[in-house]
Structures are given as C-alpha cells and as structure tokens.
Motif scaffolding. Structure first.
Motif: not given
Ligand code: CU
Ligand code: HEM
Lengths: 110, 558, 361
Positions: B266, B315-316
């Motif tokens: 991220h 969030h992945h």
């Molecule tokens: Cu991300």
C-alpha cells in the motif's frame, strides 16, 4: 571517545549478558521474556548511544533511527493484533488436543 | 518580496544562453562513458530508456489480455497462459516500470539540477541502483522465459508455494528483491542529497514541489521497501527449503504473508503517485504562469500522504480472513489518507484560477491527470468502505480503480513531465500539435478502456478470469477497443518524441517560462550542472519572466 | 549493501577537481563536513532499512511464539546456550574494537587502527566458526527447517555427515590464500602488504579457533546429555512415557511430502517414542509443522544475520587496505565511522537474537 568510556561500556555489556544468562535459569513464567527483553534493550541502548556515538550525533540521525522504530511498532502491532483476533477462527494442529480423536489439522475453517 | 528582485541566473549558463557547445550528452563519448557514468543525468536517461522498454513489454501483455477477452469464452490464449500473461503484465508494470519510473528516470535527472547541486550525494550508489534494476529486469526475463509464473503480481501464498513451476516464482521473487534494493538506494540517495547538499539560499520552503514530492516518496521507499525485501526472501526460502512460515500445510500463516506484502504495497502505491503529484504541481504552475496556490499545504500534504500511507494496508485484505476489529480499524483509517490527496487537487485547481493557461502538450497531460486521478481517488473511497468492499473486492471495479490512479494518474503525469522536461533533457523541441493529439487520444482511449470496467465490476465481473458470462461481452469489447486506442495514443506520443530527436528545433534554455533552477541551466545542461552554486530564488515567482521571440523561449527580464 | 561508504568517500572524476579539492573529497561536495554528514546520514538511513528488514522476521517470531509457546520452549533446548553466550561476548568485543578503531582513525594512530580492524575481523571470523559448529551439529541431529525437520528420537545414533567439514571448505581455501599472500608480503618485505595480509590470516585462524572452541563445548554438552539420557532410559518412567506419547503422536499424522502415516502405524520418521529428555507438555510439538517452524525462524534469523557478518567482514577488509595506506585522518575518517555503525547494528541485532532464541525457559 575516551578509552575508559569504551571499556566501561564494554564491561557493562558483558555484565548484562551474564545477567541475562543467569536469569534464564530461573522459571519466571511470563515475566521472563519481558525481563530478558528489557536487558537486551538496555544493552542495545548502550551500543547505540556510546559505540554508535548517537549521544553526540546530529539530532536528525537520532530522529531517523528512532523514527524507524515507530514504523516497526506499527507493522508488528497491527499484524500481531490481527493474528490474535482471527486465531479463534482457525483450527490448526497445536490446538488439537490428544483427547480429540479424528480431529484434523491444517484446514482453515472460517 | 525581496526575493523576487533577485535575478535567477546562474553564472554557468548566462541569461538566455544559446544552445551550448558542450553539454552532458557530448561531454564524453563511447559505450563505457555511459555504462560506467556517474553523472545523474546520464543515469536518469538510461533509466528512462529502461523503464520505457519495460512499459512497452508490459503493454504488450496488456493488449494480449484485452484481445483474449474479446469473446466471453474460447479466447485465443489457454487458461493457463492467460494467468501467466496477467501476472507478467502486473509484475512488470509495477516493479519494473511504475515504481522506478518517475523517481529513477525524471527524478534522477532533475533532482540535483532543481536543487542546484552538481550531483546526488552518492553517485556510485546511484549507478549501483541502476544496475540492480537491470539485474531485476534480467531475472524477470528469466521468469518469463521459464514460463509458468501465474501467481498474480501479489504472489499470495499458499498458491505461490504450490504452483507448478517453482523456478519462475523464484526468479521473479528474487527479481522483486533486487528491484526493491534498487528502489531503496535511489530513495536513500535522494533523502541524503536533499538534506545535506542544498546550496545556500535553498531553504526547505524554496524547494520546488517536485522535490518535496520526491522527498516524501523517498521516505516511503526507505521505510517500506525493506519489508517487501524480507517478504519475498522468506517466500523464496519457502519455495527452496519449505520453511513453512507462510505455508498452512506446515502450520504457517498465509494471512501473515498478506500483511507483510501490503505493509509494503500500500505505501508503494504512494511511491507511484506522489512523484506524479509533484510533476503536476510543477506543470500546473509553469503552464499557468502563476505561482502555485497553497505551496505549503501541497508540501505538507506530500509528507502527510507518505506517513498516513502506512496506516491503511489492511484495506486490501478485508476478505482474507482478518479479524473483524482489524477490518473496521483499517476501513476507518483508509478515509484519512484521501484528505491530503484532495488538498492537492483543490490547490491545483486554485492555481489554474485566473492563470494565463498555455494549452500545450504537457498542460494537456496535466489536465488529464487531474480529471483521471480524481476519479481514481474517489473510487478508492467506496473500496475503502468495509461493507461495500466485501462485494467489490476482486472485481473489475478494483481493476478500474487502480488503473485510474496508476495509469490515469502516474503514467499520464509521467508523460506530461516527460514532454515538459524533454527539451531540457535532449535539447530538442517536439512537435507540440501532434503532442496534443497524442494527449487527446490517450485521454479518450483510457476512459474508453476503464470506465466500462467500473460498470463491469459493480455488475459482478470478477478480476483475473479468462472467461466470463456472455452478458458482459459488450462492455468488455468496448474496453478492448479503448485499449487499442490507448495504445495508438501512446505510440503517437513516442513517435513525437523520437521525431524531435532527429528533426526537432533546438530547445531554448527556458521554453515554457519556468522559474525553477533547471530552467537557468542550458538545454541540455552542462556536465556539472552549475560551475558555481546558483543564486536561489522563489521557485514559483514568474515576475519578469517574459517570452522572447529571438530566443524562441522565455527569459528573465530584470 | 556496502556501496554507501564506497561511494561517499572516494574521490572521482579526477579531471574535474577544483584546485582546492583534496583527493579524499569527492568533487560534488563542498567541504569535508558536508561529505561526512552526507555519508553518515546515508548510513543511518541504511540502518533504518536494516531494522525494517529484520522486523519482518521478528514479526514472524512473535507471531508463532505467541501462538505456540510450547514449541519455542521445546526447541530452544536444542540450542547451545553456552555457544550463544560466547558468541555474544565475541561480538561485543568486536564492537569494542570497532569503536576503538574509529578513535584510532581520528587520532591518526595508523598501526593501532589496523590492529583494531584486524581484531574486529578476527572476532567476526570466530563468530562464524562457532556458528558453523552450531549449524552442523543441528543438521546432524536432523534439526532442519520446516518440511525437512526430522522428529527427534532419543538415543538415536546420529552419524557424522561431514557437514562441518563442508562448511569449513571455503574458509580453509581463503585462509590458505591469505597464508600465501602473507608469505609473499614477507618475501617482498612490503610493509603495506604485511599490514593487509596479517589481519586476514589471523582472521582465518580465528575461524578455526572458533570451530575448535565450538566443538569442545558442543561435545561437552552432548556427553552431558547422553549421561542424563542413559540414566533415564532405565528409569521406570520411561516405559510409561512410551505408551502415552505414542498415542498422542498417533493422532497427529503428518501429511506432507506424500508420506502419509497411517494411524496406529509406527512410522520410522515421525511418530516416535519420547523419553524424559524430550519430554514436553504436548507431544505434538516434535514434528515438522511445529518444531520445524521454529527451526525455520531460527535459521532465517541467524542465517540472515550471518550474511550480514560476512558482508561486514568484506567491508572491514576494505578498510584495512585503506588503513594500511594510512588514508585516514581527522578530516577523513567517515568510512571507518560508517562501517562501524553498520557493525554495531549487526551486534545490536544479535543482542536481541540471543535471548529470544537461546534463552527460552
Ligand atoms: Cu491500498
Ligand atoms: C485516494 C485514496 C485511495 C483509496 C482510499 C484507495 C483505496 C483502495 C482500496 C480499498 C483498495 C482495495 C480494493 C480491493 O482489493 O477490494 C484499493 C486497491 C488498489 N489501489 Fe487504491 N486507493 C487509493 C489510491 C490509490 C492510488 C493513488 C494508487 C496507485 C497509484 C492505488 C492503487 C491501488 C491498487 C494497485 C490496488 C489493487 C491492488 C491489487 O489487489 O492488486 N490506490 N485501493
């Protein structure tokens, strides 16, 4: 750095190493890991502050290295917190007690 | 401001210097003078050729994917091949192209010049980074020729442990490892250069925003990339020695792999977008001939993005079996990171307001960026919302989201920056009209390719599938047509640039009217950039910078 | 990874030198201070990347220790505390000599500098020598990482596999080369070559000294255990353990690698009888997916650490060459300082590895 200081730090480190070996002979339960980690951290601090001259170094360098620890904490913190949280959703070998015949390990069961 | 009165003229080049006799391109010659060069400008150009070639390679795989999806079943690739093609597309684009693209190519060329120094702090390390990149490329080509790399660019375990061809996975993961260190060393070099080598007068807040963006990027590179390094190293050990740390068969924890991976990846998306944002800040202000609006906010928001970027990786993994608490925390944190991005967009728009906009190729790309990045960023929000993402995860909606930010954002900004600094780098002007046409085709082609994918995603088309339901076929075909259009646009852009090398007119010192230091260096710059440290002024003060027809460019009128 | 120091401090582009630039000041730096600060910040940033790099393994460690403490407790018994402690001392001493070297460089004590760097190199070699004994001993017991882990059977004869010998081949060759080089330096009576060859040869000797030391201590430990073990074998408790642990083992068939073990079938490899020495609250830890995981972590952490030691040895050797040329002085000692920082970090990491791996009770 004066020689006496180098030697003093070195002997302090040796004594602390002795201490940590010594304390490992007693069963202190959960406290044990924290105690040995504390001793290790004192040793690490001695190395950083004196051998690595951080005590006399530019503040920026101190911020850089200490700042990195925040990110380490973040990384370990979230990952371990999460693992703690989802563990109960998993069945794996070590939780399989001898009293559960036929129980299988490995499978992840959500 | 008293700063404004000071002329921004370097003794090296002189006011409105004509095309120089000696410059870094003809300073020395011969193959080794390039292969062993320590000059940041030459290293930047070598990177440029390298990343663009990787982009072409990755682009070919992209077209293969799109052509395969023309029909809803029985595409021209086998299912196995399809998996490999999208893996190679993703991995090449991410690791070989987009991460090194702006920092390593444009950043290397520009950073010391914009800063007013002779070189980066560690020129050999810089060359070393480049050769690490080359090694990474070789390893990827090895993986490609072994065939069988079908894990997706994310190398998720346990699949990456079990998939047939271990050699390809090993080559690729080792390639990622090496490329990671290439990226780390570039970042490290930039941080040290900016911290210790600014000439007198170049205070933090007189730095061009591109440098702020690069600085923030470098922070992420140094902090996040080592974790990728250890992740892929453990994964290689997993394949080689069966260590089991990520292997559920040996009681390892595959979710942990995803934590490790996204702790890097991220923040890595900000490695991709932050330098692009830096480019846009430069382009907006120069081509509007107006000081940047909200300089400090843009500078701070770059650093804020770099730091917040470390808080949201979960969030992945909403559907990967994370604990409920963690998903909620990560979902909430995800929203914070969009704030600094939004600040930047507002500031760019504020810069345009009442500006004297020159519509030329770089500016068109910059405008395209703002439009596309806004869509990309905004669609990130629904994905960050836990409840929605449970449904949208691994659909084409995600594919469209990240292409809007990565391609519509980073690539378009990269092209804009490339056109903007091309005269500086090569000393040649390109054909602006055809350049604008390329921008228009890219813009249309891009939207045609990826807008339909948002629709596909919300209707339930999963990503990474070689076949699909017939009802999706029309939208997929639209997307394929778009991708071909996009390819044509990119080809036109390439031809414009190549054409300029041979037929372009000589570039003036300051073709666009910029106020940063690179525009006082001759085009192309001399070997040492500045014979003596340049006088540093406000990088966004356009007072007195006027067009001079004789020079064919802008000069500073005292 | 060592390119930082090299890049920062060696002069380049000789043709571009300003007249006021001494040879040790790279042309793109204004003065010695800027060069020093840049090199130092670069090194600290590099250490940051090292910290984060290792943090991945510490993360895995905490995760699995937290999940299966009994595995860590069980496996830690196979690590030789004495050897770990000795290696800690060796590394601490090398940190001392390294810090002293920085001082010597600043004070232009060229001979002392070479000596201190040589001592550091020697300690590093000794550390690796001890490590070689530890590794080879474990391999002989079948204590391999992950899927190669062999469940421990008390009293089983562990044949010599020659692992230690193989580990010694490369150091042996290097030591011989160093010896030849040293003889050459004596023959040519070159002080410079003697100053370089001497420390390297000593380091080679230190490696084998470490091996010898390790073997003696490891042998002590083994006979100690064997004696203990023999005593238990005949104790009445042994047969009891037998049946109990056997049944516990049966419920945990190993499945990987195709060697599926049928329930109730006494396999050669996995479901084995436990004796007092290997007693554990949970018999299931003595298998690939449990103890194997610990040894994976152990080898990853100590292995990556050892690679760092080897890297450190290379740069220290480079420093010895420069020191023998008497290149360092109070204006230019950055390379020694920065390699020192790196070396202390390697020590720093070991300071944590030692209690976390060896001292679990
Ligand atoms: Cu991300
Ligand atoms: C503006 C704020 C952003 C937000 C809130 C955001 C949010 C998200 C979320 C929640 C996902 C996960 C979707 C899923 O897999 O279900 C995602 C995926 C992704 N995003 Fe973003 N994003 C943002 C900006 C960016 C930027 C700037 C980039 C790159 C330049 C980017 C690149 C990606 C990529 C590559 C993926 C997919 C990775 C994969 O699974 O292969 N995002 N984004």
């Amino acid at each position: 750095m004066p020689i006496w200081m180098l030697l003093a730090v070195f002997f302090a480190l040796l004594i602390l190493t002795g201490l940590t070996v010594y304390q490992s002979q007693f069963d202190l339960g959960n406290a044990e890991i924290w105690l040995s980690l504390t001793i290790a951290t004192v040793k690490a601090a001695l190395v950083i502050l004196f051998f690595m001259h951080l005590l006399w170094d530019k503040p920026l360098n101190a911020i850089v290295i200490l700042g990195s620890l925040i990110f380490v904490a973040l990384f370990l913190g979230f990952t371990l917190m999460d693992a703690e949280g989802y563990r109960e959703n998993l069945i794996y070998k070590s939780t399989v007690k001898a009293s559960q015949p036929g129980a299988k390990g490995d499978e992840i069961d959500n | 401001m008293s700063v404004a009165d000071r002329p921004i003229v370097s003794p090296a080049s002189g006011e409105g210097a004509a095309y120089p006799e000696h410059h870094f391109l003809n300073h020395t010659s011969g193959f080794l003078s390039w292969a062993l060069t320590l000059d940041h400008k030459r290293i930047g150009l070598m990177y440029l050729v390298g990343v663009m070639s990787s982009f072409a390679l990755g682009g070919m795989f992209a077209l293969m994917i799109r052509l395969h999806l023309w029909n809803f079943k029985d595409g021209w690739l086998s299912n196995q091949t399809y998996n490999q093609v999208f893996t190679l597309h993703g991995a090449i684009m991410v690791f070989l192209f987009i991460i090194p693209s702006i920092p390593a190519a444009l950043g290397n060329f520009l950073l010391p010049i914009m800063l007013g120094t002779k070189d980066v702090a560690f020129p050999r390390l810089n060359l070393g980074s480049f050769y690490l990149w080359v090694t990474g490329l070789v390893l990827f080509l090895t993986a490609l020729s072994i065939t069988g790399l079908d894990t997706g660019w994310t190398f998720y375990t346990p699949y990456s442990i079990e998939t047939q061809k271990g050699g390809a996975v090993l080559a690729a993961t080792f390639g990622v490892f090496v490329l990671g260190f290439s990226s780390i060393f570039t970042g490290l070099n930039f941080i040290v250069t900016i911290n210790t080598m600014r000439p007198p007068g170049m205070t933090w807040f007189r730095m061009p925003l591109f440098l702020w963006a690069t600085y923030a990027t470098s922070i992420i590179q140094v902090l996040a990339t080592p974790v990728l390094g250890i992740t892929v190293l453990l994964l290689s050990a997993e394949r080689l020695l069966g260590i089991g740390i990520f292997d559920p068969k040996l009681n390892g924890d595959p979710v942990t792999f995803q934590h490790f991976f996204w702790f890097y990846s991220h923040p890595a998306v900000y490695i991709m977008i932050l330098p692009a944002m830096g480019i846009i800040s430069e382009l907006m202000s120069v081509h509007c001939h107006k000081g940047i609006f909200g300089y400090r906010m843009i500078a701070y928001s770059s650093v804020a993005i770099a730091l917040f970027g470390f808080l949201v990786w979960g969030h992945h993994m909403f559907t990967s079996g994370m604990a409920d608490v963690t998903t909620i925390v990560f979902s909430a944190l995800t929203f914070t990171v969009s704030i600094p991005s939004a600040i930047k967009v507002f500031n760019w728009l504020g810069t345009m307001y009442q500006g004297t906009v020159s519509l030329n190729t770089p500016m068109l790309y910059a405008l395209a960026f703002i439009f596309l990045f806004t869509i990309g960023g905004l669609t990130g929000l629904p994905l960050g919302a836990l409840a929605l993402d449970m449904h949208m995860h691994d659909t084409y909606f995600v594919v469209a989201h990240f292409h809007y930010v990565m391609m519509g954002g980073t690539l378009v900004a990269f092209l804009g920056g490339l056109f903007h600094w091309w005269p500086k780098m090569t000393g040649k002007m390109f054909n602006d009209n055809v350049g604008m046409i390329s921008a228009a085709i890219v813009f249309v082609g891009f939207n045609l390719t990826f807008l339909p994918q948002f629709v596909l995603g919300t209707r339930g088309m999963p990503r990474r599938y070689a076949t699909y339901l017939e009802e999706f076929q029309d939208l997929h075909r639209l997307s394929t047509i778009g991708s071909l259009t996009l390819g044509i646009g990119l080809l036109v852009a390439l031809l414009v640039l190549l054409h300029s090398l041979f037929y372009g007119r000589r570039a003036p010192t300051n073709p666009w009217g910029g106020a940063t230091l690179e525009w006082v260096c001759s085009s192309p710059p001399p070997h040492d950039n500045f014979a003596t440290a340049p006088t540093v002024g406000d990088p966004y003060d356009f007072n007195g910078i006027e067009y001079d027809a004789k020079q064919g460019g802008y000069v500073k009128k005292a | 990874m060592t390119a930082i120091q090299e890049t920062a401090h060696e002069s380049e582009h000789a043709q571009d030198h300003h007249h006021d630039h001494p040879a040790w000041l790279a042309h793109h730096f204004d003065d010695a201070e800027q060069q020093f600060d840049a090199g130092k910040l670069g090194m600290w940033l590099f250490l940051v990347t090292e910290v984060l790099f290792f943090s991945g393994m510490f993360c895995a460690y905490s995760l699995y220790r937290n999940r299966d403490p009994q595995v860590f407790e069980f496996c830690s018994r196979f690590l030789n505390e004495k050897l770990g402690a000795i290696n800690t001392g060796v590394l601490l001493f090398s940190s001392l000599t390294m810090a002293w070297a920085v001082r010597a460089a600043q004070l232009k004590q060229h001979k002392l500098l070479v000596g201190m760097l040589g001592a550091t190199l020697g300690c590093a070699a000794m550390f690796l020598g001890v490590k070689a004994v530890e590794y080879s001993h474990k391999w002989e017991l079948g204590l391999f990482p992950g899927k190669f882990y062999v469940s421990q059977i008390p009293g089983a004869a562990h044949g010599e596999h020659g692992y230690l010998g193989s580990l010694c081949i490369v150091p042996l060759i290097l030591t011989i080369i160093a010896g030849v080089y040293y003889i050459y330096s004596l023959a040519t009576m070159s002080k410079f070559h003697q100053q370089v060859a001497g420390p390297i040869l000593v380091a080679g000797a230190c490696f084998f000294g470490g091996v010898q030391l390790g073997r003696i201590l490891e042998a002590e430990e083994t006979t100690h255990h064997a004696a203990e073990h023999a005593a238990h074998e005949h104790s009445p408790g042994a047969s009891h353990d037998h049946s109990q642990d056997h049944s516990a083992g049966e419920l945990l068939p190993e499945k990987e690698g195709g060697e599926v073990i049928a329930l109730g079938h006494k396999s050669i490899e996995d479901v084995k009888v436990m004796s007092e020495e290997l007693k554990t609250p949970d018999a299931s830890v003595n298998q690939k997916s449990m103890a194997g995981l610990f040894f994976s972590i152990y080898y990853c952490m100590t292995g990556v650490h050892a690679v760092h030691i080897i890297g450190g040895m290379l740069v220290i050797t480079w420093l010895i060459v420069k020191a023998a040329r008497e290149e360092f002085h109070d204006q230019y000692f950055g390379p020694v300082d920065n390699v020192g920082l790196y070396w202390h970090l390697v020590d720093f990491i070991w300071i944590y590895l030692f209690p976390l791996l060896y001292l679990i009770t």
